[in-house]
Structures are given as structure tokens and as C-alpha cells.
Design a protein around this motif. Structure first.
Motif, PDB file in Angstrom:
ATOM      1  N   VAL A  89      -4.578 -11.801   9.760  1.00 46.71           N
ATOM      2  CA  VAL A  89      -3.723 -12.024   8.602  1.00 46.71           C
ATOM      3  C   VAL A  89      -2.449 -11.214   8.792  1.00 46.71           C
ATOM      4  CG1 VAL A  89      -3.466 -11.771   6.105  1.00 46.71           C
ATOM      5  CG2 VAL A  89      -5.697 -12.390   7.073  1.00 46.71           C
ATOM      6  N   ALA A  90      -1.322 -11.887   8.789  1.00 49.28           N
ATOM      7  CA  ALA A  90      -0.021 -11.215   8.846  1.00 49.28           C
ATOM      8  C   ALA A  90       0.564 -11.231   7.439  1.00 49.28           C
ATOM      9  CB  ALA A  90       0.909 -11.915   9.820  1.00 49.28           C
ATOM     10  N   ILE A  91       0.824 -10.057   6.902  1.00 50.03           N
ATOM     11  CA  ILE A  91       1.399  -9.958   5.562  1.00 50.03           C
ATOM     12  C   ILE A  91       2.889  -9.705   5.719  1.00 50.03           C
ATOM     13  CG2 ILE A  91       1.394  -8.713   3.371  1.00 50.03           C
ATOM     14  CD1 ILE A  91      -1.572  -8.139   3.851  1.00 50.03           C
ATOM     15  N   ASN A  92       3.669 -10.672   5.315  1.00 48.02           N
ATOM     16  CA  ASN A  92       5.107 -10.657   5.536  1.00 48.02           C
ATOM     17  C   ASN A  92       5.873 -10.297   4.262  1.00 48.02           C
ATOM     18  OD1 ASN A  92       7.190 -10.896   7.371  1.00 48.02           O
ATOM     19  ND2 ASN A  92       7.539 -13.045   6.921  1.00 48.02           N
ATOM     20  N   VAL A  93       5.303  -9.371   3.473  1.00 49.09           N
ATOM     21  CA  VAL A  93       5.923  -8.896   2.239  1.00 49.09           C
ATOM     22  C   VAL A  93       5.601  -7.414   2.062  1.00 49.09           C
ATOM     23  CG1 VAL A  93       5.728 -11.144   1.073  1.00 49.09           C
ATOM     24  CG2 VAL A  93       3.914  -9.450   0.798  1.00 49.09           C
ATOM     25  N   TRP A  94       6.326  -6.777   1.160  1.00 53.28           N
ATOM     26  CA  TRP A  94       5.989  -5.426   0.718  1.00 53.28           C
ATOM     27  C   TRP A  94       4.907  -5.567  -0.336  1.00 53.28           C
ATOM     28  CZ3 TRP A  94       7.758  -0.756   2.388  1.00 53.28           C
ATOM     29  CH2 TRP A  94       7.384   0.359   1.641  1.00 53.28           C
ATOM     30  N   ILE A  95       3.843  -4.797  -0.239  1.00 51.61           N
ATOM     31  CA  ILE A  95       2.752  -4.905  -1.201  1.00 51.61           C
ATOM     32  C   ILE A  95       2.988  -3.919  -2.333  1.00 51.61           C
ATOM     33  CG2 ILE A  95       0.269  -4.728  -1.562  1.00 51.61           C
ATOM     34  CD1 ILE A  95      -0.039  -5.343   1.457  1.00 51.61           C
ATOM     35  N   GLY A  96       3.060  -4.433  -3.555  1.00 52.48           N
ATOM     36  CA  GLY A  96       3.261  -3.598  -4.734  1.00 52.48           C
ATOM     37  C   GLY A  96       4.728  -3.338  -5.015  1.00 52.48           C
ATOM     38  N   ASP A  97       4.942  -2.396  -5.917  1.00 51.12           N
ATOM     39  CA  ASP A  97       6.297  -2.040  -6.325  1.00 51.12           C
ATOM     40  C   ASP A  97       6.874  -0.969  -5.410  1.00 51.12           C
ATOM     41  OD1 ASP A  97       6.124  -3.729  -8.558  1.00 51.12           O
ATOM     42  OD2 ASP A  97       5.156  -2.148  -9.745  1.00 51.12           O
ATOM     43  N   GLY A  98       8.183  -0.772  -5.516  1.00 52.05           N
ATOM     44  CA  GLY A  98       8.825   0.339  -4.828  1.00 52.05           C
ATOM     45  C   GLY A  98       9.255   0.075  -3.410  1.00 52.05           C
ATOM     46  N   GLY A  99       9.272  -1.168  -2.997  1.00 53.32           N
ATOM     47  CA  GLY A  99       9.685  -1.487  -1.638  1.00 53.32           C
ATOM     48  C   GLY A  99      11.192  -1.443  -1.481  1.00 53.32           C
ATOM     49  N   PRO A 100      11.648  -1.555  -0.251  1.00 54.66           N
ATOM     50  CA  PRO A 100      13.091  -1.567   0.003  1.00 54.66           C
ATOM     51  C   PRO A 100      13.774  -2.738  -0.705  1.00 54.66           C
ATOM     52  CG  PRO A 100      11.857  -1.318   2.045  1.00 54.66           C
ATOM     53  CD  PRO A 100      10.871  -1.642   0.973  1.00 54.66           C
ATOM     54  N   GLU A 101      14.981  -2.507  -1.153  1.00 58.36           N
ATOM     55  CA  GLU A 101      15.735  -3.544  -1.842  1.00 58.36           C
ATOM     56  C   GLU A 101      15.915  -4.760  -0.929  1.00 58.36           C
ATOM     57  OE1 GLU A 101      20.082  -4.141  -3.898  1.00 58.36           O
ATOM     58  OE2 GLU A 101      19.192  -2.129  -3.893  1.00 58.36           O
ATOM     59  N   GLY A 102      15.698  -5.924  -1.512  1.00 63.18           N
ATOM     60  CA  GLY A 102      15.878  -7.167  -0.770  1.00 63.18           C
ATOM     61  C   GLY A 102      14.651  -7.643  -0.017  1.00 63.18           C
ATOM     62  N   ILE A 103      13.610  -6.831   0.031  1.00 64.90           N
ATOM     63  CA  ILE A 103      12.373  -7.216   0.727  1.00 64.90           C
ATOM     64  C   ILE A 103      11.451  -7.901  -0.286  1.00 64.90           C
ATOM     65  CG2 ILE A 103      10.341  -6.371   1.976  1.00 64.90           C
ATOM     66  CD1 ILE A 103      12.948  -6.049   3.547  1.00 64.90           C
ATOM     67  N   PRO A 104      10.943  -9.080   0.029  1.00 66.05           N
ATOM     68  CA  PRO A 104      10.029  -9.760  -0.892  1.00 66.05           C
ATOM     69  C   PRO A 104       8.783  -8.907  -1.156  1.00 66.05           C
ATOM     70  CG  PRO A 104      10.622 -11.194   0.942  1.00 66.05           C
ATOM     71  CD  PRO A 104      11.162  -9.839   1.250  1.00 66.05           C
ATOM     72  N   THR A 105       8.231  -9.036  -2.351  1.00 67.90           N
ATOM     73  CA  THR A 105       7.046  -8.279  -2.723  1.00 67.90           C
ATOM     74  C   THR A 105       5.936  -9.211  -3.183  1.00 67.90           C
ATOM     75  OG1 THR A 105       7.731  -8.012  -5.020  1.00 67.90           O
ATOM     76  CG2 THR A 105       8.446  -6.307  -3.462  1.00 67.90           C
ATOM     77  N   ALA A 106       4.726  -8.685  -3.184  1.00 69.76           N
ATOM     78  CA  ALA A 106       3.567  -9.391  -3.727  1.00 69.76           C
ATOM     79  C   ALA A 106       2.563  -8.351  -4.181  1.00 69.76           C
ATOM     80  CB  ALA A 106       2.944 -10.315  -2.686  1.00 69.76           C
ATOM     81  N   ARG A 122     -13.363 -20.534   7.102  1.00 70.46           N
ATOM     82  CA  ARG A 122     -13.617 -20.236   8.514  1.00 70.46           C
ATOM     83  C   ARG A 122     -13.019 -21.294   9.449  1.00 70.46           C
ATOM     84  NH1 ARG A 122     -17.879 -16.557   8.460  1.00 70.46           N
ATOM     85  NH2 ARG A 122     -18.747 -17.233  10.429  1.00 70.46           N
ATOM     86  N   ASP A 123     -11.844 -21.799   9.072  1.00 64.84           N
ATOM     87  CA  ASP A 123     -11.283 -22.954   9.773  1.00 64.84           C
ATOM     88  C   ASP A 123     -10.064 -22.634  10.624  1.00 64.84           C
ATOM     89  OD1 ASP A 123      -9.627 -22.385   7.643  1.00 64.84           O
ATOM     90  OD2 ASP A 123      -9.436 -24.455   6.968  1.00 64.84           O
ATOM     91  N   ARG A 124      -9.659 -21.372  10.690  1.00 66.45           N
ATOM     92  CA  ARG A 124      -8.499 -21.045  11.506  1.00 66.45           C
ATOM     93  C   ARG A 124      -8.539 -19.588  11.950  1.00 66.45           C
ATOM     94  NH1 ARG A 124      -6.924 -21.418   6.109  1.00 66.45           N
ATOM     95  NH2 ARG A 124      -5.432 -19.878   5.372  1.00 66.45           N
ATOM     96  N   SER A 125      -7.759 -19.305  12.961  1.00 62.64           N
ATOM     97  CA  SER A 125      -7.755 -17.963  13.537  1.00 62.64           C
ATOM     98  C   SER A 125      -6.678 -17.071  12.937  1.00 62.64           C
ATOM     99  CB  SER A 125      -7.543 -18.038  15.051  1.00 62.64           C
ATOM    100  OG  SER A 125      -6.266 -18.602  15.331  1.00 62.64           O
ATOM    101  N   GLU A 126      -5.788 -17.660  12.114  1.00 59.21           N
ATOM    102  CA  GLU A 126      -4.673 -16.870  11.617  1.00 59.21           C
ATOM    103  C   GLU A 126      -4.113 -17.459  10.331  1.00 59.21           C
ATOM    104  OE1 GLU A 126      -1.068 -14.672  13.673  1.00 59.21           O
ATOM    105  OE2 GLU A 126      -0.956 -16.829  14.012  1.00 59.21           O
ATOM    106  N   ALA A 127      -3.612 -16.550   9.494  1.00 57.15           N
ATOM    107  CA  ALA A 127      -2.881 -16.948   8.296  1.00 57.15           C
ATOM    108  C   ALA A 127      -1.741 -15.946   8.110  1.00 57.15           C
ATOM    109  CB  ALA A 127      -3.785 -16.945   7.083  1.00 57.15           C
ATOM    110  N   VAL A 128      -0.623 -16.446   7.609  1.00 53.21           N
ATOM    111  CA  VAL A 128       0.524 -15.597   7.323  1.00 53.21           C
ATOM    112  C   VAL A 128       0.814 -15.687   5.837  1.00 53.21           C
ATOM    113  CG1 VAL A 128       2.973 -15.169   7.793  1.00 53.21           C
ATOM    114  CG2 VAL A 128       1.473 -15.987   9.628  1.00 53.21           C
ATOM    115  N   PHE A 129       0.915 -14.516   5.190  1.00 44.28           N
ATOM    116  CA  PHE A 129       1.252 -14.485   3.783  1.00 44.28           C
ATOM    117  C   PHE A 129       2.734 -14.206   3.658  1.00 44.28           C
ATOM    118  CE2 PHE A 129       2.076 -12.761  -0.353  1.00 44.28           C
ATOM    119  CZ  PHE A 129       1.281 -13.528  -1.186  1.00 44.28           C
ATOM    120  N   ASN A 130       3.455 -15.156   3.064  1.00 46.86           N
ATOM    121  CA  ASN A 130       4.881 -15.007   2.759  1.00 46.86           C
ATOM    122  C   ASN A 130       5.056 -15.036   1.247  1.00 46.86           C
ATOM    123  OD1 ASN A 130       6.211 -15.064   5.427  1.00 46.86           O
ATOM    124  ND2 ASN A 130       5.250 -17.070   5.563  1.00 46.86           N
ATOM    125  N   ALA A 131       6.153 -14.460   0.777  1.00 40.81           N
ATOM    126  CA  ALA A 131       6.437 -14.454  -0.667  1.00 40.81           C
ATOM    127  C   ALA A 131       6.693 -15.865  -1.154  1.00 40.81           C
ATOM    128  CB  ALA A 131       7.643 -13.572  -0.959  1.00 40.81           C
TER     129      ALA A 131
END
Length: 131
Positions: A89-106, A122-131
Motif C-alpha cells: 500500500v502506497a499512501i500518497n497523502v499526509w495522514i491527519g492534520d498538520g501537514g505541509p501546506e499544499g500537501i493533500p491530507t486524509a 486478495r485480488d491484487r499486489s498493490e494499491a495506492v491511496f491518493n486524496a
């Protein structure tokens, strides 16, 4: 953190140890029991830079994360048909509050369903989380 031209063994090694070696050690600790049971799920997490390294100042971090990603996908392929599922799992966001300005959060609550989906389907080897 280091830009690509500033990466050295000294600033890469701690990232490899933190991001990659820990995951390998954890998997090796549980795989024998999973193999015996013929079931289990291994989910490995990195930042989005493991897939799409767009922030040069994170070159050493992203290189180590990419190593984990590559290994996890290879583990998925090796374990195919055994009842054990491995995925990255690739998480392509800042998790929670307080991240750098302009960076998507979740929130963790927004991200968690992705893990559950990988575990259940159980159907794939990878997932990417985007905002």
C-alpha cells in the motif's frame, strides 16, 4: 532526507534498515505459521514516493521504500496459490492534520477501507491511496 545527488551509503542505510529490513524480519517471523495454516495476509505500507518519486529531497527515503515495494510485490507473486496474500500500500497523502501546506491530507478512517479491501478481496499486489 537527501536529494538524489546527495544520497550516500551513510544516509541511505538507516532508511533501508527502517523501511525495508523491518518488514522482511516481520514477514519472516510470521510466514512459517501462515504457510502451515495455508492462510494469512501481509500488508506492507510505504509513502507514495515508492511508486512515483516526485520530491527530490526524499531520494534516500523513496529508494528504501521502493525496495520494500519491489520485495512485497515479489513476495505476492511467490505466495500465489498458497492461501497467503501479500500486498503493498502506497499512501500518497499526509495522514491527519498538520501537514505541509499544499500537501493533500486524509484521515486514518479514510485510508482504512483500502486495507480492508485488500485483505478481503486478495485480488491484487498493490494499491495506492491518493486524496
Amino acid at each position: 532526507m537527501a536529494a538524489p545527488s546527495e544520497v550516500t551509503v551513510d544516509n541511505l542505510q538507516p532508511q533501508i534498515e527502517y523501511n525495508f529490513y523491518g518488514a522482511v524480519a516481520a514477514a519472516r517471523a510470521v510466514l512459517p505459521a501462515m504457510r502451515e495454516a495455508g492462510a494469512g495476509t501481509l500488508l506492507f505500507t510505504t509513502g507514495g514516493g515508492s511508486v512515483n518519486p516526485v520530491v527530490p529531497m526524499l531520494a534516500n527515503v523513496n529508494a528504501a521504500a521502493a525496495a520494500l515495494r519491489n520485495w512485497a510485490i515479489n513476495l505476492h507473486n511467490e505466495l500465489a496459490g498458497t492461501g497467503i496474500h501479500a500486498a503493498h500500500v502506497a499512501i500518497n497523502v499526509w495522514i491527519g492534520d498538520g501537514g505541509p501546506e499544499g500537501i493533500p491530507t486524509a484521515t486514518p478512517e479514510q485510508i482504512a477501507p483500502l486495507y480492508w479491501d485488500l485483505r478481503e478481496n486478495r485480488d491484487r499486489s498493490e494499491a495506492v491511496f491518493n486524496a
